[in-house]
Motif scaffolding. Structure first.
Motif, PDB file in Angstrom:
ATOM      1  N   TYR A   1       0.843  -1.188   0.000  1.00  0.00           N
ATOM      2  CA  TYR A   1       0.000   0.000   0.000  1.00  0.00           C
ATOM      3  C   TYR A   1       0.878   1.238   0.000  1.00  0.00           C
ATOM      4  N   TRP A   2       0.344   2.291  -0.584  1.00  0.00           N
ATOM      5  CA  TRP A   2       1.037   3.571  -0.677  1.00  0.00           C
ATOM      6  C   TRP A   2       0.231   4.680  -0.028  1.00  0.00           C
ATOM      7  N   GLY A   3       0.940   5.601   0.593  1.00  0.00           N
ATOM      8  CA  GLY A   3       0.319   6.827   1.035  1.00  0.00           C
ATOM      9  C   GLY A   3       0.179   7.799  -0.122  1.00  0.00           C
ATOM     10  N   GLN A   4      -0.493   8.900   0.124  1.00  0.00           N
ATOM     11  CA  GLN A   4      -0.722   9.895  -0.915  1.00  0.00           C
ATOM     12  C   GLN A   4       0.476  10.793  -1.159  1.00  0.00           C
ATOM     13  N   GLY A   5       1.396  10.819  -0.236  1.00  0.00           N
ATOM     14  CA  GLY A   5       2.588  11.632  -0.373  1.00  0.00           C
ATOM     15  C   GLY A   5       2.487  12.934   0.393  1.00  0.00           C
ATOM     16  N   THR A   6       3.624  13.416   0.846  1.00  0.00           N
ATOM     17  CA  THR A   6       3.700  14.700   1.520  1.00  0.00           C
ATOM     18  C   THR A   6       4.885  15.479   0.964  1.00  0.00           C
ATOM     19  N   GLN A   7       4.673  16.748   0.699  1.00  0.00           N
ATOM     20  CA  GLN A   7       5.692  17.576   0.067  1.00  0.00           C
ATOM     21  C   GLN A   7       6.723  18.041   1.081  1.00  0.00           C
ATOM     22  N   VAL A   8       7.979  17.856   0.745  1.00  0.00           N
ATOM     23  CA  VAL A   8       9.093  18.393   1.513  1.00  0.00           C
ATOM     24  C   VAL A   8       9.859  19.348   0.608  1.00  0.00           C
TER      25      VAL A   8
END
Length: 121
Positions: free
Chosen positions: A110-117
């Motif tokens: 499973y993957w998360g939606q992502g978070t911007q750094v």
């Protein structure tokens, strides 16, 4: 039936620190492994850090000595402590987990939606 929710991304100056969190929830019997990936614009997604059974870790060469991956006592949350951040660390960071929904069952990813750094002055 498994969701990964990420948090902790944001804007930071070079040399600064951020701590990313990823919480897994849903139909989880156990989590085999968790990892963090990142993808910058125009580049392929790359593995940043990986952890199995809460003790065995691996890191991309570019982040060794600066980033630390860990899991909490509940074994459903993974963290990525990022220190001494550089502009080249700028990317969308994604959480990934291998999850068993039942004993002796298959490991599904499973993957998360992502978070911007973003690392910038």
């Amino acid at each position: 039936q498994v969701q990964l929710v990420e948090s902790g991304g944001g804007l930071v100056q070079p040399g600064g620190s951020l701590r990313l969190s990823c919480v897994a929830s849903g139909s989880i019997f156990s989590i085999n492994d968790m990892g963090w990936y990142r993808q910058a614009p125009g580049k392929q997604r790359e593995l940043v850090a990986h952890i199995i059974s809460g003790v065995s870790t691996s890191y991309a060469d570019s982040v060794k000595g600066r980033f630390t991956i860990s899991r909490d006592s509940a074994k459903n949350t993974v963290y990525l402590q990022m220190n001494s951040l550089k502009p080249e660390d700028t990317a969308v960071y994604y959480c990934n987990a291998g999850v068993l929904g039942q004993p002796m069952g298959p490991i599904r990813r499973y993957w998360g939606q992502g978070t911007q750094v973003t690392v910038s002055s």
